[in-house]
Design a protein around this motif. Structure first.
Motif, PDB file in Angstrom:
ATOM      1  N   ARG A  33       0.794  -1.223  -0.344  1.00  0.00           N
ATOM      2  CA  ARG A  33      -0.075   0.023  -0.304  1.00  0.00           C
ATOM      3  C   ARG A  33       0.807   1.174  -0.249  1.00  0.00           C
ATOM      4  O   ARG A  33       0.913   2.142  -1.073  1.00  0.00           O
ATOM      5  CB  ARG A  33      -0.462   0.061   1.325  1.00  0.00           C
ATOM      6  N   ALA A  34       2.160   0.999   0.371  1.00  0.00           N
ATOM      7  CA  ALA A  34       2.573   2.564   0.589  1.00  0.00           C
ATOM      8  C   ALA A  34       3.390   2.854  -0.856  1.00  0.00           C
ATOM      9  O   ALA A  34       3.500   3.417  -1.088  1.00  0.00           O
ATOM     10  CB  ALA A  34       3.774   2.289   1.917  1.00  0.00           C
ATOM     11  N   SER A  35       4.068   1.729  -0.737  1.00  0.00           N
ATOM     12  CA  SER A  35       4.390   1.563  -2.455  1.00  0.00           C
ATOM     13  C   SER A  35       3.625   1.866  -3.968  1.00  0.00           C
ATOM     14  O   SER A  35       4.137   3.456  -4.301  1.00  0.00           O
ATOM     15  CB  SER A  35       5.092   0.181  -2.847  1.00  0.00           C
ATOM     16  N   ALA A  36       2.532   1.692  -3.818  1.00  0.00           N
ATOM     17  CA  ALA A  36       1.382   2.415  -4.259  1.00  0.00           C
ATOM     18  C   ALA A  36       0.824   3.600  -4.677  1.00  0.00           C
ATOM     19  O   ALA A  36       0.636   4.344  -5.366  1.00  0.00           O
ATOM     20  CB  ALA A  36       0.264   1.282  -4.230  1.00  0.00           C
ATOM     21  N   TYR A  37       0.789   4.531  -3.262  1.00  0.00           N
ATOM     22  CA  TYR A  37       0.654   5.986  -2.735  1.00  0.00           C
ATOM     23  C   TYR A  37       1.796   6.652  -3.032  1.00  0.00           C
ATOM     24  O   TYR A  37       1.816   7.420  -4.053  1.00  0.00           O
ATOM     25  CB  TYR A  37       0.441   5.296  -1.385  1.00  0.00           C
ATOM     26  N   ARG A 151       8.176  11.433  -0.100  1.00  0.00           N
ATOM     27  CA  ARG A 151       6.687  11.228  -0.464  1.00  0.00           C
ATOM     28  C   ARG A 151       6.246  11.918  -0.326  1.00  0.00           C
ATOM     29  O   ARG A 151       5.447  12.919  -0.621  1.00  0.00           O
ATOM     30  CB  ARG A 151       5.959   9.954  -0.374  1.00  0.00           C
ATOM     31  N   GLY A 152       6.181  12.485   0.998  1.00  0.00           N
ATOM     32  CA  GLY A 152       5.836  14.035   2.053  1.00  0.00           C
ATOM     33  C   GLY A 152       6.185  15.562   1.144  1.00  0.00           C
ATOM     34  O   GLY A 152       5.573  15.922   1.116  1.00  0.00           O
ATOM     35  N   GLN A 153       7.489  15.129   0.345  1.00  0.00           N
ATOM     36  CA  GLN A 153       8.162  16.505   0.640  1.00  0.00           C
ATOM     37  C   GLN A 153       7.247  15.904  -0.946  1.00  0.00           C
ATOM     38  O   GLN A 153       7.160  17.715  -1.542  1.00  0.00           O
ATOM     39  CB  GLN A 153       9.976  16.536   0.446  1.00  0.00           C
ATOM     40  N   ALA A 165      -2.718  16.423  -4.648  1.00  0.00           N
ATOM     41  CA  ALA A 165      -1.887  15.348  -4.012  1.00  0.00           C
ATOM     42  C   ALA A 165      -3.402  14.071  -4.513  1.00  0.00           C
ATOM     43  O   ALA A 165      -4.360  14.175  -4.220  1.00  0.00           O
ATOM     44  CB  ALA A 165      -1.359  15.284  -3.390  1.00  0.00           C
ATOM     45  N   PRO A 166      -2.808  12.945  -4.266  1.00  0.00           N
ATOM     46  CA  PRO A 166      -3.499  12.113  -4.638  1.00  0.00           C
ATOM     47  C   PRO A 166      -4.353  11.328  -3.199  1.00  0.00           C
ATOM     48  O   PRO A 166      -3.420  12.100  -2.184  1.00  0.00           O
ATOM     49  CB  PRO A 166      -2.679  10.096  -5.152  1.00  0.00           C
ATOM     50  N   PRO A 167      -5.658  11.089  -3.008  1.00  0.00           N
ATOM     51  CA  PRO A 167      -5.910  11.173  -1.439  1.00  0.00           C
ATOM     52  C   PRO A 167      -5.143  10.084  -0.174  1.00  0.00           C
ATOM     53  O   PRO A 167      -4.562   9.127  -1.432  1.00  0.00           O
ATOM     54  CB  PRO A 167      -7.466  10.225  -1.441  1.00  0.00           C
ATOM     55  N   TYR A 168      -4.684  10.677   0.904  1.00  0.00           N
ATOM     56  CA  TYR A 168      -3.756   9.279   1.472  1.00  0.00           C
ATOM     57  C   TYR A 168      -4.800   7.980   1.570  1.00  0.00           C
ATOM     58  O   TYR A 168      -5.557   8.072   1.719  1.00  0.00           O
ATOM     59  CB  TYR A 168      -3.804  10.101   3.367  1.00  0.00           C
TER      60      TYR A 168
END
Length: 171
Positions: A33-37, A151-153, A165-168
């Motif tokens: 999930r983290a990678s996909a985000y 990713r946050g940056q 930005a894509p939804p969290y």
């Protein structure tokens, strides 16, 4: 007294087993999930903005993504012992958005495969990293934390460029 000792013994073995169970049953999906985000964030930025950086000393948007990949190369060596490079760093400035997306996908898939293949003994074996003793499991968490940081940056870069930005996506 017997009950207290029995409870202590159960606790002594139960909590480490639960931690191992979490990693083997839950962490692969957390990583996925983290990678996909991260990929969704990378896909959101138009290619013409991959060179954007908010100030002269900052990394570009594309550079942030390649930095995630470089960190994967560095940290997975501590886990697997294999030195893996996902692209030629000398050509980083000439890479297209699609090439960077493919590199990012490959690097994250590599980590995913290591997660699936690692044994509990290897996962919990002590290693030294930056003069600290830790386990390979700690390195997997470090991989995720580092990716989340950059990713946050990237999300801030998206917003600075007027891109939604894509939804969290959480756990």
């Amino acid at each position: 007294m017997k009950n207290t000792i029995c409870l202590l013994l159960i606790s002594f073995f139960y909590f480490p087993l639960m931690a191992q169970n979490y990693f083997t049953t839950q962490y692969p999906q957390v990583w996925e999930r983290a990678s996909a985000y991260t990929l969704a964030v990378a896909e959101a930025m138009p290619e013409e903005n991959y060179g954007f950086k908010p100030e002269k000393d900052a990394m570009t948007f594309g550079g942030q993504l390649l930095h995630i990949v470089d960190n994967i190369s560095f940290l997975t060596r501590l886990i697997s012992g294999e030195s893996k490079s996902f692209y030629d760093r000398s050509t980083a400035g000439a890479l297209s958005k699609e090439q960077i997306l493919e590199i990012l996908k490959n690097a994250n898939a590599y980590v995913g495969q290591i997660i699936m293949d690692i044994s509990n003994d290897n996962l919990n074996a002590p290693i030294e990293f930056r003069n600290l003793e830790m386990t390979r499991e700690n390195i997997f968490y470090l991989l995720r934390d580092h990716q989340v940081h950059h990713r946050g940056q990237c999300i801030i870069y998206l917003r600075m460029e007027g891109v939604n930005a894509p939804p969290y996506v959480g756990w």
